[in-house]
Design a protein around this motif. Structure first.
Motif, PDB file in Angstrom:
ATOM      1  N   ASP A 196      46.120  45.081  23.778  1.00 28.81           N
ATOM      2  CA  ASP A 196      47.320  45.548  24.463  1.00 28.81           C
ATOM      3  C   ASP A 196      47.681  44.601  25.604  1.00 28.81           C
ATOM      4  N   CYS A 197      48.935  44.649  25.999  1.00 31.90           N
ATOM      5  CA  CYS A 197      49.436  43.771  27.062  1.00 31.90           C
ATOM      6  C   CYS A 197      50.021  44.618  28.183  1.00 31.90           C
ATOM      7  N   PRO A 198      49.162  45.133  29.073  1.00 35.74           N
ATOM      8  CA  PRO A 198      49.687  45.917  30.190  1.00 35.74           C
ATOM      9  C   PRO A 198      50.432  45.018  31.173  1.00 35.74           C
ATOM     10  N   PRO A 199      51.236  45.597  32.043  1.00 33.58           N
ATOM     11  CA  PRO A 199      52.006  44.791  32.988  1.00 33.58           C
ATOM     12  C   PRO A 199      51.101  43.963  33.906  1.00 33.58           C
ATOM     13  N   ALA A 200      51.526  42.740  34.199  1.00 31.23           N
ATOM     14  CA  ALA A 200      50.842  41.905  35.178  1.00 31.23           C
ATOM     15  C   ALA A 200      51.156  42.454  36.581  1.00 31.23           C
ATOM     16  N   PRO A 201      50.330  42.093  37.598  1.00 30.64           N
ATOM     17  CA  PRO A 201      49.199  41.176  37.542  1.00 30.64           C
ATOM     18  C   PRO A 201      47.919  41.865  37.111  1.00 30.64           C
ATOM     19  N   TYR A 202      46.940  41.056  36.666  1.00 28.06           N
ATOM     20  CA  TYR A 202      45.591  41.538  36.406  1.00 28.06           C
ATOM     21  C   TYR A 202      44.675  40.968  37.492  1.00 28.06           C
ATOM     22  N   THR A 203      43.536  41.610  37.646  1.00 26.84           N
ATOM     23  CA  THR A 203      42.496  41.079  38.526  1.00 26.84           C
ATOM     24  C   THR A 203      41.273  40.780  37.685  1.00 26.84           C
ATOM     25  N   LEU A 204      40.363  39.991  38.242  1.00 28.29           N
ATOM     26  CA  LEU A 204      39.117  39.736  37.526  1.00 28.29           C
ATOM     27  C   LEU A 204      38.331  41.035  37.356  1.00 28.29           C
ATOM     28  N   ASP A 205      38.476  41.948  38.303  1.00 25.98           N
ATOM     29  CA  ASP A 205      37.855  43.269  38.152  1.00 25.98           C
ATOM     30  C   ASP A 205      38.376  43.967  36.902  1.00 25.98           C
ATOM     31  N   ASN A 206      39.686  43.901  36.651  1.00 22.91           N
ATOM     32  CA  ASN A 206      40.259  44.506  35.448  1.00 22.91           C
ATOM     33  C   ASN A 206      39.627  43.940  34.188  1.00 22.91           C
ATOM     34  N   LEU A 207      39.568  42.609  34.111  1.00 22.72           N
ATOM     35  CA  LEU A 207      39.054  41.953  32.906  1.00 22.72           C
ATOM     36  C   LEU A 207      37.573  42.241  32.718  1.00 22.72           C
ATOM     37  N   THR A 208      36.836  42.294  33.817  1.00 24.65           N
ATOM     38  CA  THR A 208      35.400  42.584  33.738  1.00 24.65           C
ATOM     39  C   THR A 208      35.173  44.024  33.319  1.00 24.65           C
ATOM     40  N   CYS A 242      46.658  36.915  33.640  1.00 22.31           N
ATOM     41  CA  CYS A 242      45.357  36.240  33.767  1.00 22.31           C
ATOM     42  C   CYS A 242      45.412  35.098  34.773  1.00 22.31           C
ATOM     43  N   CYS A 243      46.578  34.472  34.952  1.00 17.92           N
ATOM     44  CA  CYS A 243      46.727  33.488  36.032  1.00 17.92           C
ATOM     45  C   CYS A 243      46.477  34.156  37.385  1.00 17.92           C
ATOM     46  N   HIS A 244      47.017  35.355  37.565  1.00 16.33           N
ATOM     47  CA  HIS A 244      46.770  36.101  38.798  1.00 16.33           C
ATOM     48  C   HIS A 244      45.276  36.383  38.979  1.00 16.33           C
ATOM     49  N   ALA A 245      44.596  36.727  37.878  1.00 18.35           N
ATOM     50  CA  ALA A 245      43.170  37.055  37.960  1.00 18.35           C
ATOM     51  C   ALA A 245      42.358  35.857  38.434  1.00 18.35           C
ATOM     52  N   ILE A 246      42.663  34.677  37.901  1.00 10.87           N
ATOM     53  CA  ILE A 246      41.934  33.474  38.309  1.00 10.87           C
ATOM     54  C   ILE A 246      42.289  33.104  39.746  1.00 10.87           C
ATOM     55  N   ALA A 247      43.559  33.216  40.085  1.00 12.65           N
ATOM     56  CA  ALA A 247      44.006  32.836  41.431  1.00 12.65           C
ATOM     57  C   ALA A 247      43.294  33.633  42.513  1.00 12.65           C
ATOM     58  N   GLY A 248      42.988  34.886  42.215  1.00 15.29           N
ATOM     59  CA  GLY A 248      42.392  35.755  43.228  1.00 15.29           C
ATOM     60  C   GLY A 248      40.884  35.818  43.200  1.00 15.29           C
ATOM     61  N   ALA A 249      40.243  34.966  42.401  1.00 16.35           N
ATOM     62  CA  ALA A 249      38.800  35.090  42.199  1.00 16.35           C
ATOM     63  C   ALA A 249      38.027  33.954  42.863  1.00 16.35           C
ATOM     64  N   ASP A 250      37.006  34.313  43.620  1.00 18.64           N
ATOM     65  CA  ASP A 250      36.025  33.363  44.139  1.00 18.64           C
ATOM     66  C   ASP A 250      34.662  34.034  44.041  1.00 18.64           C
ATOM     67  N   LEU A 251      33.880  33.600  43.072  1.00 17.99           N
ATOM     68  CA  LEU A 251      32.599  34.238  42.766  1.00 17.99           C
ATOM     69  C   LEU A 251      31.418  33.507  43.388  1.00 17.99           C
ATOM     70  N   THR A 252      31.671  32.616  44.324  1.00 25.45           N
ATOM     71  CA  THR A 252      30.604  31.765  44.855  1.00 25.45           C
ATOM     72  C   THR A 252      29.416  32.576  45.352  1.00 25.45           C
ATOM     73  N   ASP A 253      29.661  33.557  46.190  1.00 25.42           N
ATOM     74  CA  ASP A 253      28.551  34.347  46.733  1.00 25.42           C
ATOM     75  C   ASP A 253      27.839  35.132  45.640  1.00 25.42           C
ATOM     76  N   ILE A 254      28.595  35.628  44.673  1.00 23.24           N
ATOM     77  CA  ILE A 254      28.008  36.386  43.569  1.00 23.24           C
ATOM     78  C   ILE A 254      27.164  35.479  42.689  1.00 23.24           C
ATOM     79  N   SER A 255      27.679  34.310  42.351  1.00 26.65           N
ATOM     80  CA  SER A 255      26.970  33.409  41.441  1.00 26.65           C
ATOM     81  C   SER A 255      25.676  32.905  42.055  1.00 26.65           C
ATOM     82  N   LYS A 256      25.654  32.721  43.360  1.00 29.00           N
ATOM     83  CA  LYS A 256      24.436  32.259  44.035  1.00 29.00           C
ATOM     84  C   LYS A 256      23.304  33.262  43.917  1.00 29.00           C
ATOM     85  N   ARG A 257      23.641  34.521  43.679  1.00 29.73           N
ATOM     86  CA  ARG A 257      22.613  35.561  43.587  1.00 29.73           C
ATOM     87  C   ARG A 257      22.150  35.827  42.156  1.00 29.73           C
TER      88      ARG A 257
END
Length: 222
Positions: free
Chosen positions: A22-34, A142-157
């Motif tokens: 399905d294609c819900p209305p934008a924007p999406y967040t990385l939280d949505n996709l996860t 999905c462009c919005h999801a990437i634009a708003g994502a910084d996983l640096t602190d999460i990935s380090k753990r």
């Protein structure tokens, strides 16, 4: 998929706004996709899987592994990073697509995705068509999801078994960017494939499958 060992359970899905999802209305967040990926794995009763994520899929994999270690036993982070580009770059792309659609960006995106050798083949048109026929709302979301994502602190753990894959000619997530993310994760290894770009599984599926198979053998799944 035919190049991978027999007997594996292989699950693929289209993220929201793409393919047959399905294609819900934008924007999406990385939280949505996860949350989408988490819901799918819970629904079909999967635990301890090896999650293979390419590009934005790799960002989903990092976030999901941090939240639900019961679902993700190992990670393959392909042509991805903890942070991909900056918000201004993605917002510029979003504005361009809203104004004129995806088609005018097709050639430039193909240059970032594929090596010069691959772009000279007849197969390029298949992938360009896949891109330009993606629902505009889904691509922008999905462009919005990437634009708003910084996983640096999460990935380090993260501490689960992880393999990184980079493409030497990747213009979307260059090898240094991929390697920098993999270096954050304890014990992780990164392989750079030569002669390929952002989609090495497309340009050199034999070598890509060989890397996956070797990793699965290390994990005891093959």
């Amino acid at each position: 998929m035919p190049l991978l060992p027999a007997g594996l359970r292989l699950i693929r899905f289209d993220k929201r706004g793409h393919g047959l999802s399905d294609c819900p209305p934008a924007p999406y967040t990385l939280d949505n996709l996860t949350h989408d990926a988490e819901g799918l794995l819970d629904h079909i009763g999967i635990q301890g899987c090896t999650f293979v994520g390419l590009s934005i899929g790799g960002m989903v994999g990092q976030l999901l592994a941090s939240r639900r270690p019961d679902l993700i036993g190992a990670l393959v982070l392909s042509n991805t990073a903890a942070k991909m580009g900056d918000a201004a770059m993605w917002n510029t792309r979003i504005d361009a697509i809203k104004a004129d659609g995806i088609e005018p960006l097709g050639d430039a995106i193909m240059e970032r995705w594929f090596s010069a050798d691959f772009r000279a083949t007849d197969d390029l048109c298949l992938w360009r068509n896949m891109l330009t026929r993606t629902p505009q709302e889904g691509y922008i979301g999905c462009c919005h999801a990437i634009a708003g994502a910084d996983l640096t602190d999460i990935s380090k753990r993260l501490s689960l078994p992880t393999m990184g894959i980079a493409g030497a000619q990747d213009g979307a997530s260059p090898p240094d960017l991929v390697q920098g993310t993999i270096a954050m994760i304890a014990g992780a290894k990164c392989h750079t494939m030569q002669g390929v770009g952002h989609l090495p599984c497309v340009e050199d599926p034999t070598q890509y499958a060989a890397l996956l198979t070797a990793f699965l053998k290390e994990l005891g799944h093959v």
